[in-house]
Write a protein that holds these residues in place. Structure first.
Motif, PDB file in Angstrom:
ATOM      1  N   ALA A   8      50.536  67.866   1.801  1.00 21.03           N
ATOM      2  CA  ALA A   8      51.722  67.015   1.685  1.00 21.03           C
ATOM      3  C   ALA A   8      52.194  66.926   0.237  1.00 21.03           C
ATOM      4  CB  ALA A   8      51.422  65.618   2.224  1.00 21.03           C
ATOM      5  N   ALA A   9      51.246  66.778  -0.681  1.00 22.95           N
ATOM      6  CA  ALA A   9      51.611  66.671  -2.091  1.00 22.95           C
ATOM      7  C   ALA A   9      52.183  67.989  -2.602  1.00 22.95           C
ATOM      8  CB  ALA A   9      50.397  66.263  -2.918  1.00 22.95           C
TER       9      ALA A   9
ATOM     10  N   SER B  14      53.755  70.234  -0.846  1.00 21.67           N
ATOM     11  CA  SER B  14      55.093  70.353  -0.272  1.00 21.67           C
ATOM     12  C   SER B  14      56.096  69.500  -1.045  1.00 21.67           C
ATOM     13  CB  SER B  14      55.067  69.935   1.198  1.00 21.67           C
ATOM     14  OG  SER B  14      56.366  69.937   1.761  1.00 21.67           O
ATOM     15  N   ALA B  15      55.682  68.288  -1.408  1.00 20.18           N
ATOM     16  CA  ALA B  15      56.556  67.404  -2.178  1.00 20.18           C
ATOM     17  C   ALA B  15      56.868  68.005  -3.539  1.00 20.18           C
ATOM     18  CB  ALA B  15      55.906  66.033  -2.340  1.00 20.18           C
ATOM     19  N   TRP B  16      55.874  68.652  -4.134  1.00 21.24           N
ATOM     20  CA  TRP B  16      56.089  69.307  -5.433  1.00 21.24           C
ATOM     21  C   TRP B  16      57.190  70.360  -5.320  1.00 21.24           C
ATOM     22  CZ3 TRP B  16      55.019  69.536 -10.550  1.00 21.24           C
ATOM     23  CH2 TRP B  16      55.274  70.754 -11.196  1.00 21.24           C
ATOM     24  N   HIS B  17      57.066  71.248  -4.331  1.00 23.00           N
ATOM     25  CA  HIS B  17      58.031  72.336  -4.191  1.00 23.00           C
ATOM     26  C   HIS B  17      59.430  71.823  -3.824  1.00 23.00           C
ATOM     27  CE1 HIS B  17      55.387  75.684  -4.966  1.00 23.00           C
ATOM     28  NE2 HIS B  17      54.497  75.210  -4.108  1.00 23.00           N
ATOM     29  N   GLN B  18      59.500  70.700  -3.138  1.00 20.01           N
ATOM     30  CA  GLN B  18      60.800  70.133  -2.809  1.00 20.01           C
ATOM     31  C   GLN B  18      61.515  69.602  -4.048  1.00 20.01           C
ATOM     32  OE1 GLN B  18      60.254  67.182   0.272  1.00 20.01           O
ATOM     33  NE2 GLN B  18      59.351  68.662   1.702  1.00 20.01           N
ATOM     34  N   ARG B  19      60.748  69.180  -5.039  1.00 25.66           N
ATOM     35  CA  ARG B  19      61.333  68.564  -6.237  1.00 25.66           C
ATOM     36  C   ARG B  19      61.475  69.525  -7.408  1.00 25.66           C
ATOM     37  NH1 ARG B  19      58.488  62.566  -6.744  1.00 25.66           N
ATOM     38  NH2 ARG B  19      58.570  62.008  -4.533  1.00 25.66           N
TER      39      ARG B  19
ATOM     40  N   SER C 170      52.026  60.340  -8.102  1.00 28.57           N
ATOM     41  CA  SER C 170      53.210  59.733  -7.480  1.00 28.57           C
ATOM     42  C   SER C 170      53.683  60.523  -6.282  1.00 28.57           C
ATOM     43  CB  SER C 170      54.339  59.616  -8.504  1.00 28.57           C
ATOM     44  OG  SER C 170      54.916  60.896  -8.782  1.00 28.57           O
ATOM     45  N   LEU C 171      53.206  61.785  -6.144  1.00 23.87           N
ATOM     46  CA  LEU C 171      53.593  62.601  -4.996  1.00 23.87           C
ATOM     47  C   LEU C 171      52.698  62.355  -3.791  1.00 23.87           C
ATOM     48  CD1 LEU C 171      54.185  66.058  -6.729  1.00 23.87           C
ATOM     49  CD2 LEU C 171      55.884  64.308  -6.180  1.00 23.87           C
TER      50      LEU C 171
END
Length: 232
Positions: free
Chosen positions: A143-144, A146-151, A229-230
């Motif tokens: 999940a983290a 994925s959040a990294w790549h989205q941002r 924070s991710l």
């Protein structure tokens, strides 16, 4: 800028005995590749042991082409600036100006062609290159990550700044006032000041550096804090 006569790699380290060996191995490989491609360009690595209380000094000891510097500042801005000043003195004494400085972190691994690309960009007239980083996938939850790549984007023109993947001429560094003596975001401050001074800049994702995804911070409010924070 013409092709630099010298390239210095500056690596701040604070209690990094576990991850520093892989960093220095990758930098050594990049230096070897640079020498093969540009045998007339001298290269040296400056590791700044900042308030270290572990065996980081022993990791550095005996490595060819690596200079160990020490500071008790406990401040990454001071550590990076210490490394750049030592590199500037080395370049001046060796008569190998102009100097290009490549900055990375002790918990990071650079690609083999990293320095070769920096020299090419310098020869193309750039004064500041702002690269990207990628967290080591196994360090983050799915999940983290994925959040990294989205941002984040690795496209040219990105708006990220990471001290683990910066390159600049000594002249650009001086025009920006150097790394400020702050415990975090010294890289962001330097890049902002350099851009304000009008230096020729490239933000590129062409040569990403792999960095630790740990959440135990070395600098307050730094990269580890951001990963936390991710949801890491």
């Amino acid at each position: 800028m013409t092709r630099p006569g010298a390239v210095a790699v500056v690596v701040p380290a604070r209690d990094e005995e576990v991850l520093l060996p892989a960093c220095l191995d990758s930098v050594a490989a990049a230096v070897d590749a640079l020498r093969s491609e540009h045998p007339r360009v001298r290269a040296r690595v400056f590791v700044v042991l900042d308030a270290c209380r572990d065996r980081s000094a022993q990791v550095v000891a005996g490595r060819a082409g690596v200079v160990a510097l020490t500071t008790d500042a406990g401040c990454v801005g001071v550590a990076r600036a210490t490394g750049v000043e030592a590199a500037a003195a080395w370049s001046a004494s060796s008569g190998r100006a102009p100097l290009w400085v490549a900055s990375t972190d002790a918990d990071s691994v650079v690609p083999r062609h990293w320095l070769g690309e920096h020299v090419r960009w310098a020869a193309d007239g750039l004064d500041l290159v702002v690269g990207t980083v990628e967290p080591r996938p196994g360090d983050l939850s799915p999940a983290a990550l994925s959040a990294w790549h989205q941002r984040h984007t690795t496209a040219d023109g990105h708006d990220h700044v990471h001290g683990a993947n910066l390159g600049f001429t000594l002249a650009a560094y001086r025009s920006a006032g150097g790394f400020p003596p702050v415990p975090t975001h010294e890289d962001v401050a330097l890049v902002a000041a350099a851009r304000a001074a009008g230096v020729a800049t490239l933000a590129t994702g062409a040569v990403p550096v792999v960095t630790s995804g740990r959440r135990t911070a070395r600098a307050p409010g730094g990269f580890a804090h951001y990963l936390g924070s991710l949801g890491a």
